[in-house]
Enzyme design. Structure first.
Site, PDB file in Angstrom:
ATOM      1  N   ASP A 264     -44.874  17.352  23.034  1.00  0.00           N
ATOM      2  CA  ASP A 264     -43.707  16.470  23.035  1.00  0.00           C
ATOM      3  C   ASP A 264     -43.450  15.840  21.676  1.00  0.00           C
ATOM      4  OD1 ASP A 264     -41.561  15.207  24.434  1.00  0.00           O
ATOM      5  OD2 ASP A 264     -42.714  13.360  24.549  1.00  0.00           O
ATOM      6  N   SER A 285     -36.635  11.641  26.748  1.00  0.00           N
ATOM      7  CA  SER A 285     -36.875  12.899  27.455  1.00  0.00           C
ATOM      8  C   SER A 285     -36.443  12.763  28.911  1.00  0.00           C
ATOM      9  CB  SER A 285     -38.368  13.254  27.410  1.00  0.00           C
ATOM     10  OG  SER A 285     -38.858  13.229  26.088  1.00  0.00           O
ATOM     11  N   GLN A 335     -37.561  21.565  27.026  1.00  0.00           N
ATOM     12  CA  GLN A 335     -37.298  20.168  27.342  1.00  0.00           C
ATOM     13  C   GLN A 335     -35.807  19.874  27.189  1.00  0.00           C
ATOM     14  OE1 GLN A 335     -38.161  16.335  24.798  1.00  0.00           O
ATOM     15  NE2 GLN A 335     -40.049  16.791  25.933  1.00  0.00           N
TER      16      GLN A 335
END
Length: 350
Positions: A264, A285, A335
């Site tokens: 991430d 996110s 993502q």
């Protein structure tokens, strides 16, 4: 939608006994399903760290969960971004640790799919509740709910598989890039930028704050953007990444949990590269998915290839691939996140 921050840009670490409960060592996350003790890897799994070397804080602290019940765990926070929102990679990594406690040693994670559903509070721990959704002959599914203040802030489903061979194999080709030994670390790049006497004071303070953060990841950008330019860039970036510190040879699920944390880092920022003339007001996110393809060491350099095929409607989509140095594709990531910017272009940093 949850406000989980994607990352932009000694004391003994031993397990601590708490009353009758023990903070479980992360190297033992692969216990067999059953009672709180279970069977499986013991504390002696894997070789000891080299003399004088410190074990990775990702293993000893960040991803080291406290078991409260058979399928209930508590996680603490090691590093909180300047936004004062929980780092999404920490929640993904800790959730995978919790799920891994509920499968056998021989089952390895092959995919996970996550949603960030509420704002994470950095002032309180996170509880992880595991549901043993299905245990099959080849595949097992574990569902994890992360809870704060009595409400879920994150949900995740992780699928595990017993090893199976197949003649059906292929992969993309790893990009050709300079090796990490020839590149500057993120800290060295920031120091280089700070030496510029014409750097605007606001950006100098921001870079100094980033430099002071205790992020447990080593990162070497292959093609670092020119921070003094607001010219649009292709939505692609490459970094060499690894966990800071020593992890060693151990159950592959350990390295997968660490990779989940790393994945991430700076990921969603790839979608901003064509839009550098705008100042970001809000970026979080929404979801995160990973697929694990081949064994790897998360404390060895891996190439993180990131690209953004689309952005629109205040959302951005990013895709990533983690490559081993020998050219093997180890992990694929995807993502989507919320990106809101000020409509007025920003001023020069000089």
């Amino acid at each position: 939608m949850a406000a989980f921050a994607p990352r932009m840009s000694g004391a003994s670490w031993s397990a601590v006994l708490v009353g009758s409960r023990c903070r479980s060592r992360f190297a033992e996350v692969m216990r067999a399903p059953g009672d709180a003790g279970g069977a499986g890897a013991g504390p002696g799994s894997g070789p000891p760290p080299p003399p004088g070397d410190l074990r990775s804080v990702l293993i000893t602290s960040v991803l080291n969960l406290e078991r409260l019940e058979v399928d209930l765990f508590r996680g603490q926070h090691h590093w909180v971004p300047a936004t004062q929102r929980l780092f999404g990679g920490q929640i993904v990594g800790q959730a995978l640790v919790a799920a891994a406690h509920a499968v056998s040693r021989d089952e390895q994670v092959h995919s996970l799919h996550c949603y960030f559903v509420r704002t994470g509070d950095p002032k309180v721990p996170v509880l992880y509740e595991v549901e043993r959704t299905r245990t099959g002959k080849s595949f097992s599914v574990r569902s994890v709910k992360a809870i704060q203040h009595g409400k879920p802030i994150f949900t995740c489903q992780a699928s595990f598989q017993l090893s199976q061979g197949s003649p059906v194999k292929h992969q993309f080709t790893m990009p050709t890039v300079p090796p990490p030994e020839e590149l500057l670390t993120q800290e060295e790049l920031i120091q280089k930028f700070l030496q510029n006497p014409n750097l605007a004071e606001g950006y100098r303070k921001r870079l100094t704050k980033i430099q002071a953060q205790d992020v447990p990841i080593d990162i070497k950008p292959v093609n670092p953007p020119d921070i003094f330019s607001s010219e649009p860039q292709e939505p692609k970036q490459l970094f060499w990444v690894r966990a800071r510190g020593y992890i060693g040879e151990t159950d592959m699920k350990v390295h997968c949990c660490v990779a989940a944390y790393i994945s991430d880092y700076a990921f969603l920022g790839t979608a901003l590269l064509p839009h550098r003339q705008y100042r970001v007001k809000f970026m979080v996110s929404l979801d995160h998915s990973m697929w694990f393809h081949a064994p790897f060491r998360a404390d060895h350099w891996m190439l993180y290839e990131c690209e953004s095929p689309w952005a629109g409607g205040c959302r951005g989509l990013v895709q990533g691939r983690l490559w081993r140095r020998d050219g093997v594709l180890a992990v694929t990531c995807a993502q989507e996140g919320v990106i809101r910017v000020e409509q007025t272009p920003t001023q020069s940093k000089l």
